[in-house]
Design an enzyme around this catalytic site. Structure first.
Site, mmCIF file in Angstrom:
data_model
loop_
_atom_site.group_PDB
_atom_site.id
_atom_site.type_symbol
_atom_site.label_atom_id
_atom_site.label_comp_id
_atom_site.label_asym_id
_atom_site.label_seq_id
_atom_site.Cartn_x
_atom_site.Cartn_y
_atom_site.Cartn_z
ATOM 1 N N ASP A 110 20.870 14.454 7.923
ATOM 2 C CA ASP A 110 19.472 14.251 8.301
ATOM 3 C C ASP A 110 18.949 12.965 7.642
ATOM 4 O O ASP A 110 19.541 11.905 7.813
ATOM 5 C CB ASP A 110 18.674 15.508 7.932
ATOM 6 C CG ASP A 110 17.242 15.492 8.419
ATOM 7 O OD1 ASP A 110 17.019 15.768 9.611
ATOM 8 O OD2 ASP A 110 16.341 15.207 7.614
ATOM 9 N N HIS A 283 21.060 22.230 13.771
ATOM 10 C CA HIS A 283 20.845 21.055 12.928
ATOM 11 C C HIS A 283 21.410 21.245 11.524
ATOM 12 O O HIS A 283 21.988 20.318 10.950
ATOM 13 C CB HIS A 283 19.351 20.761 12.848
ATOM 14 C CG HIS A 283 19.007 19.629 11.926
ATOM 15 N ND1 HIS A 283 19.490 18.345 12.118
ATOM 16 C CD2 HIS A 283 18.229 19.581 10.802
ATOM 17 C CE1 HIS A 283 19.021 17.556 11.164
ATOM 18 N NE2 HIS A 283 18.266 18.279 10.352
#
Length: 303
Positions: A110, A283
């Site tokens: 991320d 994610h």
């Protein structure tokens, strides 16, 4: 950090005299050095199982990015420069140098992966190899935003609004909002180990920490794009072997182009970039599929 009780904690002051920042982290294991960089809204605690595994034959360093966790929160700076990926990358290069490592591998997830991308461009001599987990290049994302991506990445556009509007909105129920983020990007909240979740909650409960995290996104939509454009004009490209991993059920994998093809265009040699989707992950692939993610990272680092 779950599973890493034998790691030693540290706090190092890094940066030029006019903008010093304290970086908190942990270190464990022996062997080739690897730096682990977390993303939003997490801390270095996200790396527990992966860090413990790599420490069997690597020196593992996991830090909190500036503004996150227990690291310092510098001033915002002009155009949010205090939270640019360039500033964050410089912090981490200084940390590794202070620990005795002039060259090292980096694994970023991320926002940490975006810091890793900038490090690959600004400090190519430092990065021996890199793994980028569940991102596409920042400039690419903004240039290819459609309704589906804007819906999934709504927080990008909320967080970049001028202070202190988003800060005040989130302050209404910060922990409830944190849980919605951690449990809403392809995983349930229970994917996150309780010990790690508690560290995220402690950080997110602090208004100063929340502001710093939003400054990260404001920088991403301003000064970071300027840096990316300048790098593109200068012909700067990824020059180290790079692994790209993304969650099969996440937003990155739903992109109209293959993440591999996007990242290969960012490299000096497309053959430097390899990767795959992590089956069954959204994610937070490190938390959702720790065994598969660890296996892929380990194979890359040891290859």
């Amino acid at each position: 950090m779950p599973g890493t009780d034998d790691f030693d904690a540290f706090d190092l002051t890094v940066g030029p005299p006019e903008e010093l920042v304290v970086v908190h982290g942990v270190r464990g294991g022996e062997g080739p050095p690897v730096l682990l960089l977390h993303g939003f809204p997490q801390t270095h605690a996200m790396w527990g199982p992966l860090a413990a595994d790599l420490a069997r034959d690597h020196t593992v360093v996991a830090t909190d990015l500036r503004g996150y966790g227990e690291s310092g929160r510098p001033t915002d700076g002009e155009n949010h420069a205090g939270y640019s990926f360039r500033a964050m990358a410089a912090d981490q290069v200084d940390v590794m140098a202070r620990l005795g490592f002039d060259s090292f591998a980096v694994v970023g997830h991320d926002r940490g992966a975006r810091v890793t991308h900038r490090m690959l461009l600004d400090h190519p001599e430092r990065v021996a190899r890199a793994a980028l987990l569940d991102i596409l290049p920042t400039a690419y994302v903004y240039a290819h935003t459609d309704r589906a991506l804007a819906t999934a990445y709504y927080h990008w556009f909320l967080f970049i609004q001028p202070a202190d509007l988003p800060e005040r909105l989130i302050a209404g129920d910060p922990i409830g909002y944190l849980h919605s983020l951690l449990g809403g990007w392809g995983s349930g909240l229970d994917a996150h180990p309780p010990e790690a979740l508690a560290t995220y909650e402690r950080a997110f409960a602090d208004p100063a920490a929340r502001h710093a995290m939003l400054e990260d996104y404001r920088a991403g939509a301003s000064i970071d794009l300027e840096h990316d454009a300048a790098s593109d004009v200068a012909g700067e490209r990824i020059a180290a072997p790079t692994l790209v991993l993304w969650g099969e059920r996440g937003v990155v994998g739903a992109n109209s182009e293959s993440p591999l093809e996007v990242w290969r265009r960012a490299a000096a040699d497309p053959g430097l970039v390899t990767g795959e989707a992590v089956t069954g992950a959204g994610h937070f692939l490190v938390d959702e599929q720790p065994a598969a993610t660890t296996a892929a990272v380990r194979a890359f680092l040891c290859g």
